[in-house]
Design a protein around this motif. Structure first.
Motif, mmCIF file in Angstrom:
data_model
loop_
_atom_site.group_PDB
_atom_site.id
_atom_site.type_symbol
_atom_site.label_atom_id
_atom_site.label_comp_id
_atom_site.label_asym_id
_atom_site.label_seq_id
_atom_site.Cartn_x
_atom_site.Cartn_y
_atom_site.Cartn_z
ATOM 1 N N PRO A 61 0.889 -14.238 2.854
ATOM 2 C CA PRO A 61 0.684 -12.943 2.203
ATOM 3 C C PRO A 61 1.871 -12.006 2.399
ATOM 4 N N VAL A 62 2.175 -11.246 1.365
ATOM 5 C CA VAL A 62 3.278 -10.287 1.405
ATOM 6 C C VAL A 62 2.879 -9.074 2.237
ATOM 7 N N PHE A 63 1.606 -8.692 2.125
ATOM 8 C CA PHE A 63 1.108 -7.508 2.820
ATOM 9 C C PHE A 63 0.099 -7.920 3.880
ATOM 10 N N LYS A 64 -0.089 -7.017 4.859
ATOM 11 C CA LYS A 64 -1.107 -7.258 5.883
ATOM 12 C C LYS A 64 -2.002 -6.017 5.961
ATOM 13 N N PRO A 65 -3.233 -6.178 6.481
ATOM 14 C CA PRO A 65 -4.128 -5.021 6.597
ATOM 15 C C PRO A 65 -3.467 -3.880 7.359
ATOM 16 N N GLY A 66 -3.625 -2.678 6.838
ATOM 17 C CA GLY A 66 -3.051 -1.495 7.472
ATOM 18 C C GLY A 66 -1.706 -1.070 6.914
ATOM 19 N N ASP A 67 -1.051 -1.938 6.121
ATOM 20 C CA ASP A 67 0.223 -1.554 5.509
ATOM 21 C C ASP A 67 0.018 -0.379 4.564
ATOM 22 N N VAL A 68 0.929 0.589 4.638
ATOM 23 C CA VAL A 68 0.897 1.726 3.714
ATOM 24 C C VAL A 68 1.727 1.329 2.499
ATOM 25 N N VAL A 69 1.122 1.480 1.314
ATOM 26 C CA VAL A 69 1.780 1.056 0.080
ATOM 27 C C VAL A 69 1.747 2.160 -0.973
ATOM 28 N N ARG A 70 2.666 2.042 -1.936
ATOM 29 C CA ARG A 70 2.739 2.963 -3.067
ATOM 30 C C ARG A 70 2.630 2.136 -4.338
ATOM 31 N N VAL A 71 1.904 2.666 -5.313
ATOM 32 C CA VAL A 71 1.778 1.995 -6.603
ATOM 33 C C VAL A 71 3.022 2.318 -7.415
ATOM 34 N N LYS A 72 3.709 1.253 -7.884
ATOM 35 C CA LYS A 72 4.987 1.428 -8.595
ATOM 36 C C LYS A 72 4.795 1.852 -10.045
ATOM 37 N N TYR A 73 3.753 1.349 -10.701
ATOM 38 C CA TYR A 73 3.513 1.727 -12.094
ATOM 39 C C TYR A 73 2.078 1.430 -12.477
ATOM 40 N N GLY A 74 1.700 1.926 -13.622
ATOM 41 C CA GLY A 74 0.332 1.734 -14.085
ATOM 42 C C GLY A 74 -0.490 2.996 -13.935
ATOM 43 N N LEU A 75 -1.788 2.854 -14.052
ATOM 44 C CA LEU A 75 -2.726 3.972 -14.001
ATOM 45 C C LEU A 75 -2.611 4.799 -12.720
ATOM 46 N N PHE A 76 -2.362 4.135 -11.587
ATOM 47 C CA PHE A 76 -2.301 4.815 -10.295
ATOM 48 C C PHE A 76 -0.863 5.042 -9.809
ATOM 49 N N GLU A 77 0.102 5.016 -10.718
ATOM 50 C CA GLU A 77 1.519 5.139 -10.356
ATOM 51 C C GLU A 77 1.757 6.325 -9.432
ATOM 52 N N GLY A 78 2.494 6.052 -8.331
ATOM 53 C CA GLY A 78 2.866 7.100 -7.385
ATOM 54 C C GLY A 78 1.852 7.335 -6.279
ATOM 55 N N LEU A 79 0.633 6.847 -6.428
ATOM 56 C CA LEU A 79 -0.377 7.063 -5.391
ATOM 57 C C LEU A 79 -0.108 6.177 -4.188
ATOM 58 N N ILE A 80 -0.481 6.692 -3.024
ATOM 59 C CA ILE A 80 -0.300 5.992 -1.752
ATOM 60 C C ILE A 80 -1.664 5.474 -1.307
ATOM 61 N N GLY A 81 -1.654 4.279 -0.714
ATOM 62 C CA GLY A 81 -2.889 3.705 -0.200
ATOM 63 C C GLY A 81 -2.614 2.842 1.008
ATOM 64 N N ILE A 82 -3.689 2.292 1.561
ATOM 65 C CA ILE A 82 -3.596 1.426 2.740
ATOM 66 C C ILE A 82 -4.210 0.082 2.378
ATOM 67 N N ILE A 83 -3.496 -1.006 2.702
ATOM 68 C CA ILE A 83 -4.003 -2.344 2.410
ATOM 69 C C ILE A 83 -5.239 -2.590 3.269
ATOM 70 N N GLU A 84 -6.331 -2.901 2.603
ATOM 71 C CA GLU A 84 -7.558 -3.255 3.315
ATOM 72 C C GLU A 84 -7.676 -4.778 3.433
ATOM 73 N N HIS A 85 -7.370 -5.476 2.340
ATOM 74 C CA HIS A 85 -7.462 -6.941 2.318
ATOM 75 C C HIS A 85 -6.285 -7.466 1.508
ATOM 76 N N PRO A 86 -5.372 -8.210 2.153
ATOM 77 C CA PRO A 86 -4.140 -8.609 1.479
ATOM 78 C C PRO A 86 -4.270 -9.724 0.446
ATOM 79 N N GLY A 87 -5.319 -10.490 0.444
ATOM 80 C CA GLY A 87 -5.425 -11.593 -0.507
ATOM 81 C C GLY A 87 -6.821 -11.736 -1.038
ATOM 82 N N CYS A 88 -7.278 -10.778 -1.832
ATOM 83 C CA CYS A 88 -8.666 -10.834 -2.290
ATOM 84 C C CYS A 88 -8.828 -11.708 -3.523
ATOM 85 N N GLY A 89 -7.778 -12.273 -4.029
ATOM 86 C CA GLY A 89 -7.923 -13.224 -5.119
ATOM 87 C C GLY A 89 -6.804 -13.208 -6.123
#
Length: 168
Positions: free
Chosen positions: A111-139
């Motif tokens: 997996p590229v990300f792990k739980p707890g990683d802080v991420v930013r949405v690069k584009y799309g509906l949520f572009e610019g929003l910040i979030g925290i990875i809860e589950h890195p490989g949900c499908g």
């Protein structure tokens, strides 16, 4: 065919019969390679192992000597090539896959990300929003991200490729 030694070729198998075809070819003394991949499933802790290339299998043969052994094998449909002529692969292609799949022939995606990683949405509906990875490989290339939307924590599944890790 060029070269005196065996070459790698690709054969098409019947749908979901890759392993059956591999077993039948082994009975005929044909060396095969069936790269597989671990796929996430909806069942927690129960990943599925599936062919990396569904309905395809690699065979390492002397074409002139073993062509009939391969095409008349149950589960095998045909050789892949140009028209009726099977085309050998560059050995480097199969070597590349074999190194990455190991002795089991299974590709395990890290997996590229792990739980707890802080991420930013690069584009799309949520572009610019910040979030925290809860589950890195949900499908299938998606991650579950906790985001604050409308003043509450909301779980959102996003494609992995539209998010980036925010540096600390």
């Amino acid at each position: 065919m060029e070269g005196a030694g065996p070459r790698w070729f690709v054969v098409s198998t019947k749908v979901r019969r890759e392993q059956f075809a591999q077993e039948q070819l082994a009975r005929r003394g044909v060396e095969t390679f069936l790269p597989r991949i671990v796929e996430p499933t909806r069942l927690v802790g129960k990943p599925a192992v599936a062919p990396l290339f569904p309905s395809y299998l690699f065979v390492h043969i002397h074409l002139e000597e073993q062509y009939r052994d391969v095409v008349w094998t149950p589960g095998v449909r045909r050789f892949i090539g140009f028209g009726a002529l099977p085309v050998p692969l560059d050995d480097g292609v199969v070597d590349f896959l074999q190194v990455r799949t190991g002795a089991e022939g299974i590709l395990r995606i890290v997996p590229v990300f792990k739980p707890g990683d802080v991420v930013r949405v690069k584009y799309g509906l949520f572009e610019g929003l910040i979030g925290i990875i809860e589950h890195p490989g949900c499908g299938r290339g998606r991650v579950r991200v906790l985001m604050e939307l409308l003043r509450r924590q909301t779980r959102v599944e996003l494609p992995e490729h539209i998010i980036e890790r925010v540096s600390a």
